[in-house]
Design an enzyme around this catalytic site. Structure first.
Site, PDB file in Angstrom:
ATOM      1  CG  ASP A   1       0.202  -4.108   2.906  1.00 14.73           C
ATOM      2  OD1 ASP A   1       0.241  -3.475   1.837  1.00 14.73           O
ATOM      3  OD2 ASP A   1       0.286  -3.549   4.019  1.00 14.73           O
TER       4      ASP A   1
ATOM      5  CB  SER B   1       3.376   2.058   5.939  1.00 10.19           C
ATOM      6  OG  SER B   1       2.154   2.516   6.429  1.00 10.19           O
TER       7      SER B   1
ATOM      8  CG  HIS C   1      -0.358   0.333   2.490  1.00 12.78           C
ATOM      9  ND1 HIS C   1       0.078  -0.626   3.360  1.00 12.78           N
ATOM     10  CD2 HIS C   1      -0.108   1.519   3.076  1.00 12.78           C
ATOM     11  CE1 HIS C   1       0.576  -0.034   4.437  1.00 12.78           C
ATOM     12  NE2 HIS C   1       0.483   1.263   4.283  1.00 12.78           N
TER      13      HIS C   1
END
Length: 364
Positions: free
Chosen positions: A138, A212, A108
């Site tokens: 992911d 992230s 992402h």
């Protein structure tokens, strides 16, 4: 495998993050990765931070949806007041796994940034020239034209992770100027199935927007997880989740080999039992709601059949099936113990390639 799974309304909201426009604007995702471990034992948090900070990078660029946001006068959090033409940036974190420029981050993160720029701990900037993405896990691999980088070490196969062991998270929280931030915590839980294709590590180490793609590290300085998501709600604190190192290794090995994950699938649409959906201990079987592949049709599997075991291992959730299938390749045969027409039967099934969950890499 297509998944049919009811998502119940709850007070907790599972979110993942990136930072956009300098505010807490994008509630996206976050994760980490590494390579094979040769790490010597490291026993203190300062030593781990000093050792691993050169292996962690920030990734920044224009938010992929910035043009739409600017045209509507809305930023990614849905709040008003972003003037047309203003910057709308997103950022995340990555982990160097090869000295010649290969970096693990979240899918992402790559999907959320246009023309991403990688910034190392020393302040050098590089454009991303290649990226390979697997949205189902992911996980993404990106490459920069650099040499002599310091790679992190992924925990070796079989490394035990224990609830209660101390961990450190590194990343780029909230503001890109906070690159290299460290937080400390413990492993709060294992084998968590929370809005993900595979089981996750739960941790109370603070994971904030922009983390992230940053690593979750054990006290040997090994990457044991990819900081991927967290629960966020009023009254909820320190409920973060990381993609375990074995899933990271499974994905990146295939991304390096094929540029995509050639993920095996049963060729069936499955429905979990009520108990599994809400997280109760359960021995309820999985129900076949649709048969998609020719091999499953040939095996005599029909809608309404119930699956109890896959190769002698009990399965009660979609995540259970996904975890077991990491050991196999498309074209291999597995055995399903099922209830069909009131009888307990054994079916041999040739695994199919799950194209719907394999994302080809792209050169940028």
């Amino acid at each position: 495998m297509k998944i049919t799974k009811k998502i119940s309304t709850a007070a907790l909201l599972l979110v993942c993050f990136m930072l956009a426009g300098g505010d807490l604007a994008v509630m996206a995702k976050s994760s980490t990765g590494g390579v094979k471990s040769t790490a010597a034992a490291v026993s203190t948090v300062p030593a781990i931070v000093q050792k691993l900070t050169p292996s962690v990078v920030g990734i920044i660029g224009e938010a992929a949806d910035s043009q739409q946001d600017q045209a509507s006068g809305m930023n990614d959090s849905g709040s008003a007041g972003v003037p047309a033409g203003s910057y709308n940036l997103a950022h995340g974190t990555g982990v160097i796994i090869k000295a010649d420029g290969w970096i693990i981050t979240n899918a992402h993160v790559v999907n959320g940034i246009l023309d991403p720029t990688v910034v190392t701990s020393s302040g050098k900037s590089y454009s991303v020239d290649k990226s390979y993405i697997d949205e189902a896990s992911d996980i993404a691999l990106v490459h920069i034209k650099a040499t002599g980088l310091k790679p992190a070490s992924l925990a070796p196969a079989g490394r035990a992770i224990q609830v209660g062991e101390k961990v450190v998270a590194l990343g780029t929280p909230v503001s890109f100027s906070l690159r290299g931030s460290a937080t400390e915590g413990i492993v709060s839980g294992l084998n968590r199935a929370v809005d993900a294709s595979y089981k996750l590590i739960q941790t109370d180490a603070a994971i904030n927007p922009g983390n992230s793609g940053g690593p979750l590290l054990n006290m040997k300085g090994e990457v044991i997880g990819i900081n991927s998501m967290k629960y966020e709600a009023v009254g909820v604190e320190n409920l973060g989740f990381s993609i375990p190192y074995d899933t990271v290794r499974y994905v990146i090995q295939q991304l390096f080999a094929y540029g995509e994950v050639r993920r095996p699938a049963l060729g069936l649409e499955l429905q979990e039992g009520w108990s599994a959906e809400i997280g109760l201990p359960s021995d309820d079987p999985l129900t076949v709601t649709r048969v998609d592949s020719p091999s499953a049709i040939k095996a005599g599997i029909k809608a309404g059949d119930k699956i109890y075991r896959l190769n002698n291992t009990s399965v009660t959730s979609i995540v259970d099936v996904n975890e077991l299938l990491k050991k196999y390749k498309p074209g291999q045969t597995v055995t399903l113990w099922m209830q069909s027409g009131g009888d307990i039967v054994k079916r041999s099934l040739v695994l199919t390639l799950n194209d719907s969950e394999s994302d080809a890499g792209s050169d940028e």
